[in-house]
Scaffold this motif. Structure first.
Motif, PDB file in Angstrom:
ATOM      1  N   TYR A 126       0.810  -1.220   0.000  1.00  0.00           N
ATOM      2  CA  TYR A 126       0.000   0.000   0.000  1.00  0.00           C
ATOM      3  C   TYR A 126       0.843   1.270   0.000  1.00  0.00           C
ATOM      4  O   TYR A 126       0.461   2.279  -0.618  1.00  0.00           O
ATOM      5  N   ASN A 127       2.007   1.261   0.637  1.00  0.00           N
ATOM      6  CA  ASN A 127       2.856   2.456   0.623  1.00  0.00           C
ATOM      7  C   ASN A 127       3.458   2.702  -0.757  1.00  0.00           C
ATOM      8  O   ASN A 127       3.544   3.844  -1.222  1.00  0.00           O
ATOM      9  N   HIS A 128       3.854   1.616  -1.414  1.00  0.00           N
ATOM     10  CA  HIS A 128       4.406   1.768  -2.760  1.00  0.00           C
ATOM     11  C   HIS A 128       3.320   2.230  -3.727  1.00  0.00           C
ATOM     12  O   HIS A 128       3.508   3.204  -4.470  1.00  0.00           O
ATOM     13  N   LEU A 129       2.186   1.545  -3.727  1.00  0.00           N
ATOM     14  CA  LEU A 129       1.130   1.832  -4.701  1.00  0.00           C
ATOM     15  C   LEU A 129       0.643   3.267  -4.608  1.00  0.00           C
ATOM     16  O   LEU A 129       0.519   3.966  -5.607  1.00  0.00           O
ATOM     17  N   LEU A 130       0.342   3.719  -3.402  1.00  0.00           N
ATOM     18  CA  LEU A 130      -0.307   5.017  -3.223  1.00  0.00           C
ATOM     19  C   LEU A 130       0.672   6.177  -3.119  1.00  0.00           C
ATOM     20  O   LEU A 130       0.253   7.338  -3.239  1.00  0.00           O
ATOM     21  N   TRP A 143      -0.021  17.834  -8.629  1.00  0.00           N
ATOM     22  CA  TRP A 143      -0.689  18.709  -7.659  1.00  0.00           C
ATOM     23  C   TRP A 143       0.301  19.642  -6.976  1.00  0.00           C
ATOM     24  O   TRP A 143       0.070  20.852  -6.858  1.00  0.00           O
ATOM     25  N   LEU A 144       1.405  19.111  -6.523  1.00  0.00           N
ATOM     26  CA  LEU A 144       2.389  19.910  -5.787  1.00  0.00           C
ATOM     27  C   LEU A 144       3.002  20.999  -6.652  1.00  0.00           C
ATOM     28  O   LEU A 144       3.282  22.103  -6.170  1.00  0.00           O
ATOM     29  N   SER A 145       3.199  20.703  -7.943  1.00  0.00           N
ATOM     30  CA  SER A 145       3.823  21.699  -8.818  1.00  0.00           C
ATOM     31  C   SER A 145       2.943  22.921  -9.028  1.00  0.00           C
ATOM     32  O   SER A 145       3.447  24.012  -9.328  1.00  0.00           O
ATOM     33  N   ILE A 146       1.644  22.760  -8.874  1.00  0.00           N
ATOM     34  CA  ILE A 146       0.737  23.924  -9.002  1.00  0.00           C
ATOM     35  C   ILE A 146       1.102  24.985  -7.979  1.00  0.00           C
ATOM     36  O   ILE A 146       1.066  26.190  -8.257  1.00  0.00           O
ATOM     37  N   TRP A 147       1.493  24.540  -6.803  1.00  0.00           N
ATOM     38  CA  TRP A 147       1.762  25.456  -5.693  1.00  0.00           C
ATOM     39  C   TRP A 147       3.265  25.668  -5.479  1.00  0.00           C
ATOM     40  O   TRP A 147       3.682  26.162  -4.439  1.00  0.00           O
ATOM     41  N   ASN A 148       4.050  25.255  -6.492  1.00  0.00           N
ATOM     42  CA  ASN A 148       5.509  25.439  -6.459  1.00  0.00           C
ATOM     43  C   ASN A 148       6.136  24.789  -5.231  1.00  0.00           C
ATOM     44  O   ASN A 148       7.008  25.357  -4.569  1.00  0.00           O
ATOM     45  N   LEU A 149       5.673  23.570  -4.933  1.00  0.00           N
ATOM     46  CA  LEU A 149       6.162  22.846  -3.762  1.00  0.00           C
ATOM     47  C   LEU A 149       7.066  21.688  -4.178  1.00  0.00           C
ATOM     48  O   LEU A 149       6.797  21.005  -5.176  1.00  0.00           O
ATOM     49  N   LYS A 150       8.085  21.469  -3.404  1.00  0.00           N
ATOM     50  CA  LYS A 150       8.943  20.296  -3.532  1.00  0.00           C
ATOM     51  C   LYS A 150       8.780  19.485  -2.247  1.00  0.00           C
ATOM     52  O   LYS A 150       9.101  19.973  -1.163  1.00  0.00           O
ATOM     53  N   TRP A 151       8.278  18.291  -2.372  1.00  0.00           N
ATOM     54  CA  TRP A 151       7.900  17.513  -1.195  1.00  0.00           C
ATOM     55  C   TRP A 151       8.666  16.192  -1.188  1.00  0.00           C
ATOM     56  O   TRP A 151       8.671  15.469  -2.179  1.00  0.00           O
ATOM     57  N   THR A 152       9.301  15.892  -0.084  1.00  0.00           N
ATOM     58  CA  THR A 152       9.933  14.586   0.106  1.00  0.00           C
ATOM     59  C   THR A 152       9.042  13.761   1.020  1.00  0.00           C
ATOM     60  O   THR A 152       8.942  14.029   2.219  1.00  0.00           O
ATOM     61  N   PHE A 153       8.396  12.786   0.432  1.00  0.00           N
ATOM     62  CA  PHE A 153       7.453  12.001   1.223  1.00  0.00           C
ATOM     63  C   PHE A 153       8.179  11.032   2.148  1.00  0.00           C
ATOM     64  O   PHE A 153       9.221  10.475   1.790  1.00  0.00           O
ATOM     65  N   PRO A 154       7.633  10.794   3.320  1.00  0.00           N
ATOM     66  CA  PRO A 154       8.197   9.819   4.266  1.00  0.00           C
ATOM     67  C   PRO A 154       7.942   8.395   3.783  1.00  0.00           C
ATOM     68  O   PRO A 154       7.272   8.189   2.764  1.00  0.00           O
ATOM     69  N   PRO A 155       8.412   7.397   4.531  1.00  0.00           N
ATOM     70  CA  PRO A 155       8.268   6.007   4.077  1.00  0.00           C
ATOM     71  C   PRO A 155       6.829   5.523   3.950  1.00  0.00           C
ATOM     72  O   PRO A 155       6.534   4.681   3.109  1.00  0.00           O
TER      73      PRO A 155
END
Length: 406
Positions: A126-130, A143-155
């Motif tokens: 489920y973590n990989h898929l989603l 979605w994130l690029s609309i708001w000029n965000l760079k996001w590093t998601f956790p595990p």
């Protein structure tokens, strides 16, 4: 306890006995009719509409036993999206959805069949898929690029949900930001199922457009009158920040929502009535406002009542409005319309029988008034009931009833 039943505090050891007893009880209850002369119906009293919802059930259970209802995940049950998707999000964050990796561990599919259908390179948990699948990441990044965000998601998707915040003080955009998390994981899950079961696939950009379409659909169920269409969002997503006046991305704020109140016919008068119930402290009150065909206020009342369920309180509000009209000189010759936003209260009042047994006196009074031809009761949404709602809420602070003729 006589017979084969268990004594109090000692349940039967065999679950089958408990299940059998449940069905026996259910069968006996099917023959019970509270009102033999009418047709019984099931309603969910914690909701004015009488319709059951998971959210209202959780709230009722939490009020009854707060120590037994800890919610391990805060922020899901907000009513921003359909209940089935809230349930899916809850299961996903708990890692309970049936991914290929889970099905392989359960022995339902072979272990060599557990590859992610979106990228075909990693096991589908489920973590990989989603979250971490390259395909899914492209959808998130749209979605994130609309708001000029760079996001590093956790595990994990659960940690990502806990971190899913955006610095914006607009109340509307906070709802948008919360809802899109659920919409994105739901849309990715639907794409996964479409590929497995229907052999249909879409690109990440098409999936993201579908997520925006779902967002626009479900915004229409919120209280805000969002003025932009799906095409507006697609071509200018920054319009989603229309309520945030401090942001450079803000678009002009539309006019405030107009409350539509329709005047009664000539020579009629109309009551709008409402009830208000506070659970802590447990208090209840009713209120109403009477207006003529020109929209002029002619009477209003605000009254505290004993603590009571909300739909029952709505019946008392209708009853009190009729009492005031029939016993007061300025209005007895005018036909009266009464509008309530409680579907149950209106239904009970207009039916020839039925309704709560402990309100038989009030309901019979209301029904006699209706049969007399001078009173008609209709259901209308809260939008036309704002004054009555305010009067009902004021009743909580009163020690006795307030009535004023204008």
């Amino acid at each position: 306890m006589n017979g084969s039943g268990a004594s109090l505090g000692q349940g039967p050891s065999d679950p089958a006995i408990t299940l059998k007893g449940y069905y026996v009880l259910q069968k006996r209850l099917e023959g019970v009719h509270l009102f033999p002369e009418g047709v019984d119906s099931l309603i969910w009293t914690p909701q004015k509409t009488g319709i059951f919802s998971i959210k209202s059930a959780c709230l009722e259970l939490a009020k009854a036993s707060p120590h037994l209802m800890p919610d391990p995940i805060k922020g899901i049950w907000k009513g921003l999206i359909p209940p089935r998707i809230e349930m899916f999000a809850w299961l996903a964050l708990l890692g309970k959805i049936n991914t290929k990796d889970k099905l392989a561990r359960m022995g339902i599919i072979r272990e060599d069949e557990n590859l992610c259908v979106l990228c075909e390179s990693s096991p589908e948990n489920y973590n990989h898929l989603l979250l971490h699948c390259p395909f899914s990441w492209k959808v998130w990044n749209s979605w994130l690029s609309i708001w000029n965000l760079k996001w590093t998601f956790p595990p994990t998707i659960r940690e990502a949900f806990d971190q899913w915040k955006f610095i914006n003080k607009g109340c509307f955009f906070k709802k948008v930001w919360a809802a899109i998390f659920f919409i994105l994981i739901w849309t990715i899950w639907k794409e996964r199922n479409a590929r497995i079961f229907n052999n249909i696939s879409c690109s990440p950009s098409q999936i993201f457009e579908l997520a925006l379409l779902r967002l626009r659909w479900w915004i229409s169920g919120w209280t805000e009158r969002f003025p932009y269409s799906f095409n507006d969002i697609l071509h200018n997503p920054s319009c989603l920040m229309w309520v945030d006046s401090s942001s450079a991305l803000t678009t002009p704020k539309p006019p405030k929502q107009i409350i539509h109140w329709e005047p009664p016919p000539e020579d009629h008068q109309k009551w709008n009535v409402d009830a208000s119930v506070f659970n802590s402290p447990h208090r209840a009150a009713i209120g109403g406002v009477l207006r003529n065909s020109k929209g002029n206020f002619t009477c209003m009342f605000s009254s505290p009542i004993p603590p009571i369920e909300i739909n029952y309180a709505e019946v008392l509000a209708i009853h009190r409005a009729i009492q005031i009209s029939l016993r007061s000189q300025p209005t007895p010759n005018h036909p009266i319309l009464i509008e309530s936003d409680s579907h149950n209260a209106v239904k009970w009042s207009n039916d020839d029988n039925g309704g709560p047994w402990n309100l038989n006196f009030q309901l019979n009074f209301i029904r006699r008034a209706i049969k007399g031809g001078k009173v008609r009761i209709i259901h209308r949404g809260r939008g036309s009931n704002i004054v009555a709602d305010l009067l009902a809420k004021q009743g909580h602070t009163r020690s006795d009833e307030f009535i004023a003729w204008i």
